[in-house]
Write a protein that holds these residues in place. Structure first.
Motif, short mmCIF file in Angstrom:
data_model
loop_
_atom_site.label_atom_id
_atom_site.label_comp_id
_atom_site.label_asym_id
_atom_site.label_seq_id
_atom_site.Cartn_x
_atom_site.Cartn_y
_atom_site.Cartn_z
N GLY A 1 5.13 9.15 -5.15
CA GLY A 1 4.79 10.56 -5.29
C GLY A 1 3.38 10.75 -5.80
O GLY A 1 2.62 11.59 -5.29
N ALA A 2 2.99 9.95 -6.79
CA ALA A 2 1.63 10.04 -7.32
C ALA A 2 0.61 9.61 -6.28
O ALA A 2 -0.48 10.21 -6.16
N GLY A 3 0.94 8.58 -5.51
CA GLY A 3 0.01 8.08 -4.49
C GLY A 3 -0.26 9.09 -3.40
O GLY A 3 -1.41 9.27 -2.97
N VAL A 4 0.79 9.77 -2.94
CA VAL A 4 0.60 10.80 -1.90
C VAL A 4 -0.27 11.93 -2.41
O VAL A 4 -1.20 12.40 -1.71
N LEU A 5 0.00 12.38 -3.63
CA LEU A 5 -0.81 13.46 -4.20
C LEU A 5 -2.26 13.03 -4.40
O LEU A 5 -3.20 13.81 -4.18
N LEU A 6 -2.47 11.77 -4.81
CA LEU A 6 -3.83 11.28 -5.01
C LEU A 6 -4.60 11.24 -3.68
O LEU A 6 -5.76 11.69 -3.61
N LEU A 7 -3.96 10.71 -2.64
CA LEU A 7 -4.62 10.67 -1.33
C LEU A 7 -4.93 12.08 -0.84
O LEU A 7 -6.01 12.32 -0.27
N TRP A 8 -4.00 12.98 -1.06
CA TRP A 8 -4.22 14.37 -0.65
C TRP A 8 -5.39 14.97 -1.42
O TRP A 8 -6.25 15.67 -0.86
N THR A 9 -5.46 14.67 -2.71
CA THR A 9 -6.55 15.17 -3.55
C THR A 9 -7.90 14.61 -3.09
O THR A 9 -8.90 15.33 -3.00
N LEU A 10 -7.94 13.32 -2.80
CA LEU A 10 -9.19 12.68 -2.39
C LEU A 10 -9.68 13.20 -1.04
O LEU A 10 -10.88 13.39 -0.83
N THR A 11 -8.75 13.43 -0.12
CA THR A 11 -9.15 13.95 1.20
C THR A 11 -9.56 15.41 1.12
O THR A 11 -10.37 15.87 1.93
#
Length: 296
Positions: A134-144
């Motif tokens: 869950g944290a990884g998906v949100l992080l990737l979304w934030t970075l993009t």
């Protein structure tokens, strides 16, 4: 029972045996392993659907605190959405659901491998893996969403608001925990399967003796509220008296008394299995509260 009793309990003739109390002459605590009579050695496949379901549910549930509280939301609007009372309410409901599903992971682990350690590793992997996902998906979304934003760990201390860096650090901790579980699982599963193979082989091919529980010593310790004991079982082999020491895990209401009839299975390699004698009804300590785990 002498060697003339050999084979009396072979080839699936064992009656149903309650797995508690559980005895082990080789392992202790969470490594003690059981195998229900007639069951085959544990497999990973039956656990996987529960593991995947729990991991996904933990990822969904964890996305709310990661996005709304730990700064891992790609936009302020999504942060507000994740912190909305309705979203939080849904997350709370999911939390109770995922607790039940994680319990299913644990139960399937015990059912398949007869070992608390393996079951606990599966359950912990589901929790850590899901929260990391869950944290990884949100992080990737934030970075993009904002690729130009620099990543600075000092922001955890200097930022007036909760920065995404804090969520990244927390997510990384869960990632490390999940990786550790993945490293431990294969070794633990192999250990449990070896123990189950020994149990299966001894029940099918081992020499069988009827013994007697001659000593039972409470260790004044509990594992998941199960009281732990050190016991001794006496039996006769080739006309000579023998004593085998074992550890016992049980529930407070299923503590056998001294004199209880025991089944001892051995082989030529010195492997020994101790169980309650299924042909005789066991007597248990009448005071169920005597070995109950203390409150708190």
């Amino acid at each position: 029972m002498s060697d003339t009793a050999k084979g009396h309990h072979k080839h699936g003739q064992l009656a149903h045996i309650d797995m508690l109390p559980l005895f082990s002459t080789t392992d202790k605590n969470e490594q003690m392993t059981s195998l229900l009579p007639g069951h085959r050695i544990g497999r990973v496949a039956p656990v996987l659907p529960w593991l995947f379901a729990a991991t996904i549910l933990w990822a969904l549930t964890g996305s709310v605190p990661f996005g709304a509280l730990l700064g891992l939301a790609p936009t302020p609007e999504i942060s507000k959405l994740l912190g909305h009372p309705v979203t939080v309410g849904v997350a709370v409901v999911l939390f109770f659901v995922v607790i039940g599903v994680t319990g299913g992971v644990y139960s399937r682990g015990v059912e398949q491998f007869g070992q608390i350690r393996v079951a606990g590793l599966f359950a912990t992997l589901a929790i850590a893996g899901g929260l990391f996902a869950g944290a990884g998906v949100l992080l990737l979304w934030t970075l993009t969403s904002n690729p130009s934003r620099p990543f600075d760990l000092e922001a955890i201390v200097t930022s007036p608001t909760i920065p995404p860096e804090l969520g990244v650090v927390v997510g990384a901790c869960f990632a490390l925990l999940a990786a550790y579980m993945l490293l431990r699982l294969p070794v633990s599963i192999a250990h449990a399967r070896r123990r189950q193979a020994d149990i299966q082989r001894l029940r099918a091919e081992g020499s069988s003796f009827i013994g007697t529980l001659t000593a039972i010593n409470f260790t004044n310790s509990w594992l998941l509220n199960y009281p732990m004991f050190k016991v001794e079982v006496s039996y006769i082999s080739s006309g000579a008296p023998r004593v085998v020491s074992a550890r016992m895990r049980t529930t407070a209401d299923r503590v056998p008394v001294i004199g209880t009839s025991m089944l001892v299975l051995t082989d030529d390699h010195g492997t020994i299995l101790v169980e309650l004698d299924p042909s005789n009804e066991a007597a248990f300590e009448p005071d169920a509260g005597k070995y109950a785990a203390p409150d708190g």
